[in-house]
Design a protein around this motif. Structure first.
Motif, PDB file in Angstrom:
ATOM      1  N   LEU A  16       0.871  -1.318   0.206  1.00  0.00           N
ATOM      2  CA  LEU A  16      -0.029  -0.075   0.194  1.00  0.00           C
ATOM      3  C   LEU A  16       1.122   1.052   0.276  1.00  0.00           C
ATOM      4  N   TYR A  17       0.164   2.008  -0.885  1.00  0.00           N
ATOM      5  CA  TYR A  17       1.368   3.755  -0.901  1.00  0.00           C
ATOM      6  C   TYR A  17       0.179   4.362  -0.099  1.00  0.00           C
ATOM      7  N   THR A  18       1.118   5.332   0.651  1.00  0.00           N
ATOM      8  CA  THR A  18       0.024   6.566   1.581  1.00  0.00           C
ATOM      9  C   THR A  18       1.084   7.912   1.051  1.00  0.00           C
ATOM     10  N   PRO A  19       0.218   8.455   1.911  1.00  0.00           N
ATOM     11  CA  PRO A  19       0.943   9.674   2.210  1.00  0.00           C
ATOM     12  C   PRO A  19       2.045   9.468   2.050  1.00  0.00           C
ATOM     13  N   ASP A  20       2.430   8.779   3.919  1.00  0.00           N
ATOM     14  CA  ASP A  20       3.790   8.672   3.717  1.00  0.00           C
ATOM     15  C   ASP A  20       5.190   8.810   2.922  1.00  0.00           C
ATOM     16  N   ASP A  21       4.680   8.001   1.681  1.00  0.00           N
ATOM     17  CA  ASP A  21       5.443   7.600   0.872  1.00  0.00           C
ATOM     18  C   ASP A  21       5.974   8.725   0.041  1.00  0.00           C
ATOM     19  N   ASN A  22       5.230  10.197   0.188  1.00  0.00           N
ATOM     20  CA  ASN A  22       5.232  11.118  -0.452  1.00  0.00           C
ATOM     21  C   ASN A  22       5.604  12.053   0.138  1.00  0.00           C
ATOM     22  N   LYS A  23       6.498  12.088   0.686  1.00  0.00           N
ATOM     23  CA  LYS A  23       6.369  12.275   2.489  1.00  0.00           C
ATOM     24  C   LYS A  23       7.464  14.211   2.150  1.00  0.00           C
ATOM     25  N   ASP A  24       8.232  14.248   1.126  1.00  0.00           N
ATOM     26  CA  ASP A  24       8.794  15.628   0.923  1.00  0.00           C
ATOM     27  C   ASP A  24       8.642  15.971  -0.762  1.00  0.00           C
ATOM     28  N   TYR A  35      -0.888   8.120  -4.872  1.00  0.00           N
ATOM     29  CA  TYR A  35       1.247   8.121  -4.242  1.00  0.00           C
ATOM     30  C   TYR A  35       1.588   6.933  -4.561  1.00  0.00           C
ATOM     31  N   TYR A  36       1.073   6.112  -5.497  1.00  0.00           N
ATOM     32  CA  TYR A  36       2.084   4.956  -5.686  1.00  0.00           C
ATOM     33  C   TYR A  36       2.566   4.885  -7.223  1.00  0.00           C
ATOM     34  N   VAL A  37       1.893   5.747  -8.332  1.00  0.00           N
ATOM     35  CA  VAL A  37       2.723   6.416  -9.286  1.00  0.00           C
ATOM     36  C   VAL A  37       3.854   7.693  -8.750  1.00  0.00           C
ATOM     37  N   GLU A  38       3.270   8.194  -7.722  1.00  0.00           N
ATOM     38  CA  GLU A  38       4.455   9.668  -7.006  1.00  0.00           C
ATOM     39  C   GLU A  38       5.765   8.730  -6.803  1.00  0.00           C
ATOM     40  N   ALA A  39       5.557   8.354  -5.851  1.00  0.00           N
ATOM     41  CA  ALA A  39       6.518   7.136  -5.473  1.00  0.00           C
ATOM     42  C   ALA A  39       7.721   6.634  -6.665  1.00  0.00           C
ATOM     43  N   LEU A  40       6.589   5.522  -7.228  1.00  0.00           N
ATOM     44  CA  LEU A  40       7.222   5.532  -8.092  1.00  0.00           C
ATOM     45  C   LEU A  40       8.486   6.348  -8.945  1.00  0.00           C
ATOM     46  N   THR A  41       7.526   6.945  -9.410  1.00  0.00           N
ATOM     47  CA  THR A  41       8.436   8.303 -10.292  1.00  0.00           C
ATOM     48  C   THR A  41       9.482   8.327  -9.262  1.00  0.00           C
ATOM     49  N   ASP A  42       9.686   9.249  -8.427  1.00  0.00           N
ATOM     50  CA  ASP A  42      10.371   9.920  -7.434  1.00  0.00           C
ATOM     51  C   ASP A  42      11.431   8.538  -7.550  1.00  0.00           C
ATOM     52  N   LYS A  43      11.617   7.775  -6.731  1.00  0.00           N
ATOM     53  CA  LYS A  43      12.390   5.909  -7.089  1.00  0.00           C
ATOM     54  C   LYS A  43      13.097   5.775  -8.183  1.00  0.00           C
ATOM     55  N   LEU A  44      12.504   5.937  -9.595  1.00  0.00           N
ATOM     56  CA  LEU A  44      13.444   5.845 -11.139  1.00  0.00           C
ATOM     57  C   LEU A  44      14.379   6.904 -10.809  1.00  0.00           C
ATOM     58  N   GLU A  45      13.503   8.239 -10.532  1.00  0.00           N
ATOM     59  CA  GLU A  45      14.547   9.509 -11.401  1.00  0.00           C
ATOM     60  C   GLU A  45      15.877   9.052  -9.760  1.00  0.00           C
ATOM     61  N   LYS A  46      15.496   8.646  -8.639  1.00  0.00           N
ATOM     62  CA  LYS A  46      16.796   8.136  -7.814  1.00  0.00           C
ATOM     63  C   LYS A  46      17.308   7.012  -8.334  1.00  0.00           C
ATOM     64  N   LEU A  47      16.814   6.079  -8.865  1.00  0.00           N
ATOM     65  CA  LEU A  47      17.508   4.981  -9.811  1.00  0.00           C
ATOM     66  C   LEU A  47      18.616   5.340 -10.646  1.00  0.00           C
TER      67      LEU A  47
END
Ligand SMILES: Nc1nc2c(ncn2[C@@H]2O[C@H](COP(=O)(O)OP(=O)(O)O)[C@@H](O)[C@H]2O)c(=O)[nH]1
Ligand SMILES: [Mg+2]
Lengths: 309, 130, 544
Positions: free
Chosen positions: C31-39, C392-404
């Motif tokens: 599950l993705y929640t606002p916690d995964d998009n904290k910043d 929440y999910y798509v934004e977290a994934l977008t961030d993750k891909l950017e970081k990697l």
């Protein structure tokens, strides 16, 4: 014997099949049959770290060696995977320019458990190509990144190939390099750092003299652009001339035969020990005891040695 | 020393899609075979010459460019000309059923179509060589 | 608070026994929640469509203004065969052309070359000289359509032919619109259609950049392509990272050649794959836009906002289609097409179900085109911009891909940049390894492919109709090449080829010389052969 006749006629499928039989050790008599036909070829070794451009150099120098209708046999050794026993042999990719030349024979070999730069059977396979009337035999080692001593035990001239990236490793390998090398080559001369490496090597090696009295030449090449290749080939040829004139060729070849005989004796003794002397069941029992720290490995050795001496 | 199965994996013709060929080559190595890989863009003549000098048991060709009806017959033909018919030819690629039938008739031993698991290919090779 | 309660409950219940990860091997949370998009900062990370960093789209209106271009890649047989297919597609509502060339053409070889035998017209259309190009676009007004040409080492020659066809139709080159792929870096990495070594290839590319910025201003000069990197077996992350790294490398070379970044960067476009993992693909497109914009602004100091934009074409993943139960491919393609649209693509090719077997038949092509029309007109997916923005999910994934992706950039940098990393085999090794691991994970059933390792059925003969290229195509094409060679002014041909050679040697821009050769009906093989004499040929490193 039909295969041998076809082999002596120089038919490529027959040469290939003889190599296979020698490599697999399925026909020990074959080596005896061909041995009288060997001794004519000149053996050149190419060794150096992986990716140094050994295969590319082979591809570049062979056309020069082929001049005057000479024949060249190439053996390219690649590692066997210790996990599966299989191997991926890709050196031919770099040698595609030679693939269709009548006077060239290329064979890829996997190390099959040998830890050096060659497969256990590479020496014998080289004899096969020698008997097949090749004028030159080129052997490319695995390139494990360390000095591969075994190549110098087969070849008349051994070329050690280094690249600018291998600069640091050279200090560590210095002594070993001089033990195997007759000619030092810095390949990838187009890369930055090549000239510096040459300087460093000149500083380290130039005043040294090989125990045959030969001075180590240090050459720069760019294999993929065919630069420095003429000079490399002529240096190989002058090394050969030097060995022939000084009598070192004969001395060296006799030394190599001694080494070969010693190796074969060791091999023979080992197999004999394993197959006839050591009782494997009994050994296993003793090992269990040694594992429980009841007897020492030395004690086991003494027990076995008693049967021989 | 035991006999090792030796296989040449070749990519004749002009297509550069070597993903399949390389996956197969790696899988065959992991199955304990000695695999000679000749690289991209090879003439049929070079493949056959390499197969002979390397004394392989099998030539495996990957063809995805649609040129299979030209290249396979040519390889089979060259092997005949050079007295190397003992080398088995197999192939893989995007090859329609009716072409496969024709190729088998011409002497290609087996064609694997996309999606064939690598262990099926390994088992097949073991079954025909041993 | 209540999240802990859910967590507690969740941990007591049983999960399905599979590995929840996507195709880039990124672990996926239940599950993705606002916690995964904290910043999360809306204006900094997303902002409005058409605004920096363009995460939500490159234009303010996106599909509310205009739908994506439906562009089906096609070409086969002789130029006449393909010309007929183009007219068919335009009649059925396609809005742009996309030319598939056969392998000899892609490789700069003429149809009568020994290596071309059996391949002429098979996987695309055969083009040997200007004559073929005239036939290919016969009756198609170049000022009304945009044309994309998938061509790399001989890109300059094909573009030159297109320009001359335009001249003959009375269309000035300043108004021509379209794209040449012209992305050699990914060829060395993945697609492996090469002629010359990397450095001369980069020189040809910068010559094209320069010529077009002055003469064919609306032409997209490089289509920086992740598609082939993916088809060769990479993960989505590798596709994203390598493609962008290649893009920056073209920027570097352009600048090195003396071009101000804003004169050519706006004409670069991108080409991505759309694969099986739906959300990962969407995140990939969004991350691509954001990363590209950031570095173009902060590192390359581009001023023109157009230089910041990732405008991209998408093709659904050919490698994800199965030969087994081929009708399922229609469904796969529909999901992949939808992902591309939700990711904000500018144009789209949807694959036909029979593409694992052969070139698609007219019926299969029509279904594929209808698939995108369905997405456009029935699903409502085009009603609002970036519908998944804020998920929440798509934004977290977008961030993750950017970081990697930035981690990959660092690795490439350590190796000395993209070209040295190619020489060291870095990309090739990365891609091969991913391909092999994916294959193994299918065989171990850690990943699924329906019809292949799940719900497979007894193989029966496929009952879809297949397009066959008759053997006459090669014969006809060789005949017409022979005819052209006989009828042209051969001494003029020789003369222009000598001039081309001189330009290659002395560093003068190659485009005007190539145009001269083309006008005299020099063959593709003659032109590429001439450059080969000067530039040498590339040999592949041995990498598994
Ligand atoms: N820049 C440069 N690259 C080279 C040169 N010689 C070989 N290479 C490249 O180095 C890589 C390894 O070459 P290879 O001959 O396979 O090396 P080996 O592993 O020692 O046999 C290949 O990609 C070659 O193209 C050279 O002189 N200059
Ligand atoms: Mg090598």
């Amino acid at each position: 014997m039909e295969l041998l006749q076809r082999f002596l006629k120089g038919e490529k499928p027959a040469i290939a099949r003889v190599i296979t039989k020698i490599e697999n050790g399925t026909d020990p008599k074959l080596l005896e049959d061909i041995f009288p036909h060997t001794g004519k070829a000149y053996y050149i070794g190419i060794t150096g770290p992986p990716g140094a451009g050994k295969s590319s150099l082979v591809n570049a120098i062979v056309p020069k060696l082929l001049e005057n209708n000479k024949k060249v046999g190439i053996i390219a050794v690649d590692p066997t995977s210790p996990f599966s026993g299989g191997a991926l042999l890709g050196d031919r990719i770099r040698m595609n320019d030679l693939a269709l030349n009548e006077n060239v024979f290329i064979r890829s070999m996997a190390t099959r458990g040998s830890l050096g730069g060659l497969a256990t059977k590479t020496k014998d396979v080289a004899l096969v190509l020698d008997a097949a009337d090749m004028d030159y035999i080129l052997i490319e080692t695995v390139g494990v990144g360390q000095v591969e001593l075994d190549i110098a035990q087969v070849c008349d001239t051994t070329v050690v190939v280094l690249v600018p990236e291998s600069g640091d490793a050279i200090q560590a390998m210095k002594a070993g390099i001089l033990e195997v090398a007759d000619i030092l080559v810095v390949n990838k001369g187009d890369r930055t750092g090549a000239d510096r490496l040459i300087l460093e090597m000149k500083f380290a090696f130039e005043l040294r003299v090989h125990n045959t009295g030969w001075h180590y030449p240090i050459l720069k090449t760019t294999a993929i652009e065919n630069i420095g290749i003429d000079e490399l080939v002529s240096t190989i040829k002058s090394h050969r001339e030097y060995l022939e004139k000084s009598g070192e060729l004969e001395i060296g070849r006799k030394k190599k035969l001694v080494i070969r005989v010693n190796e074969l004796i060791e091999e023979r003794i080992k197999t004999h020990l394993h197959d006839y002397v050591i009782d494997q069941k009994q050994l296993k029992k003793m090992i269990d005891k040694a594992y429980d720290r009841k007897i020492t490995p030395h004690y086991i050795t003494d027990e076995i040695a008693k049967k021989i001496f | 020393m035991e006999k090792k199965i030796r296989i040449l994996i070749g990519k004749p013709g002009l297509d550069g899609h070597d993903r399949g060929a390389k996956v197969i080559a790696a899988a065959l190595r992991d199955a304990g075979f000695e695999v000679i890989y000749t690289g991209l863009h090879q003439l049929s003549e070079s493949i056959v010459e390499a197969a002979i000098q390397e004394d392989v048991d099998i030539i495996g060709l990957s063809i995805l460019s649609g040129a299979h009806m030209t290249i396979f017959p040519k390889i089979i033909d060259l092997l005949k000309q050079k007295n190397a018919e003992h080398i088995i030819v197999i192939g893989g690629g995007i090859i329609p059923e009716e072409d496969i039938k024709k190729l088998i008739q011409m002497g290609v031993k087996r064609i694997f179509t996309p999606g064939a698991p690598t262990n099926e290919i390994v088992d097949y090779i073991n079954s025909i060589i041993h | 608070m209540s999240k802990d309660i859910w967590k507690e409950k969740f941990s007591k219940l049983k999960e399905r026994d599979i590995n929840f990860s996507n195709l880039s091997k990124i672990k996926i949370n239940p599950l993705y929640t606002p916690d995964d998009n904290k910043d999360f900062d809306y204006e900094k990370d997303l902002n409005y469509p058409g605004e920096y960093p363009y995460t939500r789209g490159v234009q303010p209106t996106m599909y509310r203004g205009r739908l994506w271009t439906m562009r089906q890649f096609s070409g086969f047989g002789t130029p006449k065969d393909t010309n007929n297919r183009y007219k068919y597609l335009l009649k059925h509502g396609q809005t742009g052309l996309s030319v598939a060339f056969d392998f000899p053409t892609l490789y700069g070889k003429d149809s009568d070359d020994p290596l071309a035998q059996g391949e002429v017209g098979k996987c695309g259309v055969a083009i040997d000289t200007l004559r073929d190009m005239e036939i290919l676009f016969d009756g198609i007004p170049l000022e009304k359509i945009s044309t994309s040409m998938t061509i790399n080492p001989p890109a300059a020659m094909l573009l030159a032919m297109y320009i001359v066809v335009g001249e003959k139709q009375g269309v000035p080159k300043e108004v021509l619109t379209g794209t040449i792929q012209n992305d050699m870096l990914k060829e060395y990495q993945a697609q492996k259609t090469w002629i010359y070594p990397p450095e001369p290839s980069m020189r040809i590319i910068t010559d094209i950049l320069k010529y077009c910025s002055e003469n064919v201003p609306k032409w997209n000069t490089i289509s920086i392509s992740g598609y082939h990197i993916r088809e060769a077996g990479s993960t989505a992350l590798q596709e994203l990272a390598f493609t962008l790294a290649n893009g920056y490398t073209y920027i570097d070379y352009g600048i090195k050649a003396g071009l101000p970044v804003d004169t050519f960067a706006p004409r670069l476009s991108f080409f991505f794959n759309s694969h099986l993992d739906f959300f990962e693909e969407i995140a990939k497109y969004r991350a691509a836009r954001r990363i590209w914009a950031k570095l173009m602004k902060d590192k390359y100091h581009a001023q023109n906002p157009k230089s910041y934009l990732v405008r991209f074409h998408t093709q659904t993943a050919g490698c994800s289609l199965t030969a087994q139960q081929p009708e399922n491919n229609i469904i796969r393609t529909a999901f992949q097409g939808l992902a591309a649209v939700l990711g904000g693509t500018q144009s789209l090719h949807t694959n036909s179900m029979d593409e694992t077997y052969a070139l698609p038949t007219e019926k299969a092509v029509k279904i594929a085109l209808r698939t995108q029309q369905l997405i456009a007109y029935e699903t409502g997916a085009a009603n609002t911009i970036d519908p998944l923005g804020g998920s929440y999910y798509v934004e977290a994934l977008t961030d993750k891909l950017e970081k990697l992706t930035f981690e990959y950039f660092d690795k490439i940098e350590t190796l000395g940049g993209v070209v040295p990393a190619i020489e060291k085999g870095f990309f090739q090794r990365e891609i091969s390894r991913s391909a092999y691991e994916y294959q193994k994970s299918l065989e171990k059933k850690e990943k699924f492919h329906i019809g292949v390792n799940l719900f497979n059925e007894e193989e029966k003969n496929i009952d879809i109709e297949l397009l066959k290229i008759p053997e006459e195509v090669e014969i006809d094409q060789k005949k017409s090449l022979k005819k052209v060679k006989k009828e042209r002014n051969n001494s003029k041909v020789k003369e222009t080829l000598i001039k081309l050679r001189e330009a290659a040697e002395n560093g003068e821009n190659l485009m005007p010389r190539i145009l001269d050769c083309v006008r005299e009906y020099s063959t593709l093989g003659e032109m590429c052969g001439t450059l080969k004499e000067v530039f040498g040929v590339y040999k592949e490193p041995i990498i598994f």
